[in-house]
Design an enzyme around this catalytic site. Sequence first.
Site, PDB file in Angstrom:
ATOM      1  N   HIS A 131       0.844  -1.198   0.000  1.00  0.00           N
ATOM      2  CA  HIS A 131       0.000   0.000   0.000  1.00  0.00           C
ATOM      3  C   HIS A 131       0.880   1.249   0.000  1.00  0.00           C
ATOM      4  O   HIS A 131       0.650   2.186  -0.785  1.00  0.00           O
ATOM      5  CB  HIS A 131      -0.911  -0.022   1.231  1.00  0.00           C
ATOM      6  N   GLU A 132       1.886   1.274   0.869  1.00  0.00           N
ATOM      7  CA  GLU A 132       2.741   2.456   0.960  1.00  0.00           C
ATOM      8  C   GLU A 132       3.567   2.658  -0.305  1.00  0.00           C
ATOM      9  O   GLU A 132       3.761   3.787  -0.768  1.00  0.00           O
ATOM     10  CB  GLU A 132       3.652   2.349   2.183  1.00  0.00           C
ATOM     11  N   HIS A 135       1.634   4.426  -2.907  1.00  0.00           N
ATOM     12  CA  HIS A 135       1.667   5.884  -2.756  1.00  0.00           C
ATOM     13  C   HIS A 135       2.920   6.460  -3.408  1.00  0.00           C
ATOM     14  O   HIS A 135       2.880   7.506  -4.050  1.00  0.00           O
ATOM     15  CB  HIS A 135       1.657   6.259  -1.268  1.00  0.00           C
ATOM     16  N   GLU A 205      -6.363   7.322  -0.851  1.00  0.00           N
ATOM     17  CA  GLU A 205      -6.251   6.125  -0.013  1.00  0.00           C
ATOM     18  C   GLU A 205      -6.915   4.928  -0.679  1.00  0.00           C
ATOM     19  O   GLU A 205      -6.390   3.818  -0.646  1.00  0.00           O
ATOM     20  CB  GLU A 205      -6.874   6.370   1.369  1.00  0.00           C
TER      21      GLU A 205
END
Length: 285
Positions: A131-132, A135, A205
């Site tokens: 997930h990070e 980003h 998100e």
Amino acid sequence: MSNGMKTALLLGLLTGLLLFIGDALGGESGLYVAFAFSLLLNAGSYWFSSSIVLASYRAREVTESDSPRLFGIVRRLATQASLPMPRVYIIPQETPNAFATGRDPGHAAVAATEGILRILSDDELEAVIAHELSHVQHRDILISSVAAALAGAITILGRSAMYATMFGGGSRDRGNSGPGGGFLMIILAPIAAMLIQLAVSRSREYSADEAGAELSHRPLSLANALRKLEKASEELPMTNAGTATAHLFIVNPLRGQGFARLFSTHPPTAERIARLEQMAMGGSR
């Protein structure tokens, strides 16, 4: 409208609010000052935001020998995503959470708290790191940093406008709208700025959840991790987390009740989990 176009529109609205307040405070000269201020903020956010946020949480850079589990997961996923290897940090904090920062993939960093390393399984931790890294891949952190800087500037200028209104300041280049209009602008402009900033954070998100689940091939592991992190955050909020950086974390490190929840930097965790579970039902592992 694409996510990139939405983000550009939202950042444009933030800059517009900043210019509006500058114009209200000083007329044409105030407009020029606000414009210069916005350029300086954007430049500062671009070059120094990651160093500032890492230092504010006392994050410690680690090597593979220091933290083989975390370092190995980051390296494996970065390779899989065709990203340069980011720097890896551990935050001395028991509240489980994680974030990524950096102006571009070549200058990225991934930070995880000591708490998250303790409570998540390998599959769940891998899904969180994916997930990070999503980003990082989407350059979300740079966008969020610029949005936070502009929103903060609007809040500061809003307070300046309050004092200018109280003591008879403001633009003399045009008819005065009176103290009532001035106070209304003072109250509404920072709130509008905050809502725009949150729209940037919230919309991205969901995208990072989806991309992270695809990268790790583990939407259910990410859903389980979010469930654990949300529960732990409610029981043990991060004491040194600030509102200016809360949007960086995978789950909101701040706890609010009632009206404060309207200004949460993250979409509802339950909704994020539901989307990931639906994604898993659609055929992803």
